[in-house]
Design an enzyme around this catalytic site. Sequence first.
Site, PDB file in Angstrom:
ATOM      1  N   TYR A   1       7.666 -31.334  51.360  1.00 33.90           N
ATOM      2  CA  TYR A   1       6.313 -30.605  52.186  1.00 33.90           C
ATOM      3  C   TYR A   1       6.179 -29.696  51.399  1.00 33.90           C
ATOM      4  CZ  TYR A   1       5.342 -35.488  53.495  1.00 33.90           C
ATOM      5  OH  TYR A   1       5.958 -36.936  54.370  1.00 33.90           O
TER       6      TYR A   1
ATOM      7  N   HIS B   1      -1.157 -29.045  52.034  1.00 38.33           N
ATOM      8  CA  HIS B   1      -1.392 -29.419  53.172  1.00 38.33           C
ATOM      9  C   HIS B   1      -0.515 -28.432  53.979  1.00 38.33           C
ATOM     10  CE1 HIS B   1      -4.220 -31.619  55.230  1.00 38.33           C
ATOM     11  NE2 HIS B   1      -3.811 -32.816  55.051  1.00 38.33           N
TER      12      HIS B   1
ATOM     13  N   TYR C   1       3.972 -33.167  62.769  1.00 35.99           N
ATOM     14  CA  TYR C   1       2.735 -34.080  61.436  1.00 35.99           C
ATOM     15  C   TYR C   1       1.345 -33.818  61.731  1.00 35.99           C
ATOM     16  CZ  TYR C   1       7.457 -36.055  59.324  1.00 35.99           C
ATOM     17  OH  TYR C   1       8.754 -35.951  58.915  1.00 35.99           O
TER      18      TYR C   1
ATOM     19  N   ASN D   1      -1.673 -35.375  61.496  1.00 40.99           N
ATOM     20  CA  ASN D   1      -2.475 -36.245  61.341  1.00 40.99           C
ATOM     21  C   ASN D   1      -2.254 -35.815  63.301  1.00 40.99           C
ATOM     22  OD1 ASN D   1      -3.050 -36.617  59.212  1.00 40.99           O
ATOM     23  ND2 ASN D   1      -2.901 -39.189  59.609  1.00 40.99           N
TER      24      ASN D   1
ATOM     25  N   ASP E   1      -5.519 -25.979  55.502  1.00 40.18           N
ATOM     26  CA  ASP E   1      -5.917 -25.921  54.295  1.00 40.18           C
ATOM     27  C   ASP E   1      -7.328 -26.147  54.706  1.00 40.18           C
ATOM     28  OD1 ASP E   1      -6.178 -28.868  53.206  1.00 40.18           O
ATOM     29  OD2 ASP E   1      -4.586 -28.460  55.321  1.00 40.18           O
TER      30      ASP E   1
ATOM     31  N   ASN F   1      -7.682 -33.686  59.172  1.00 40.56           N
ATOM     32  CA  ASN F   1      -7.124 -34.857  59.791  1.00 40.56           C
ATOM     33  C   ASN F   1      -6.418 -34.178  61.324  1.00 40.56           C
ATOM     34  OD1 ASN F   1      -8.368 -37.476  58.730  1.00 40.56           O
ATOM     35  ND2 ASN F   1      -6.518 -37.537  57.090  1.00 40.56           N
TER      36      ASN F   1
END
Length: 199
Positions: free
Chosen positions: A14, A19, A64, A66, A92, A113
Amino acid sequence: MYIIAGLGNPGKEYGNTRHNVGYEVIDALAEKYNISVLELKHKALLGKGYIEGQKVILMKPLTYMNLSGESLRMAVDYYKADAEQDLIVISDDVSLPPGQLRVRKKGSAGGHNGLKNIIKMLGTENFRRIRLGVGEKPKAYDLADWVLGHFNKEERAVMDEAVGKAVQAVGLTVTEGPDAAMNVFNRKVQADGESGGKQ
């Protein structure tokens, strides 16, 4: 004392994705102010130190994106912080042009989210946040694919500059308050002599 949380997803795959710009700002703050963000606590990597004389805790939630609110809720409770005054969330934003900054004292999740979960877990949307524009999703893209996509070389240069500005915005927020940071950084990005983005 301020809790400054940069949102992102853990894992090398990632890195350099849209994100994860929140993580990047935390890394840049850690480097500038010589804060080691290595302590594993509250489902996050933490570091304690000072920014412009103000005591801070830097956070990179490891839940993570969410579920970011789980980590922040634990930290706010543990440090007996006032989420509306002592918390700064960095994330972001696909509704802003690449590199555009937006400092806010409150607001909705705007479809993000991570912010949505933080609002749910804290029970308020009245917390300070710094949003970094990563550009609008092209029509052919799925939103998840877009935000988890990697920056190309040109975008990377723009985002490096934006991360530097976000570091300045954090410093201004903790010393002079969010209004001062909003006055400096909530401006449209100039492109070819014309204003871009939305106010």
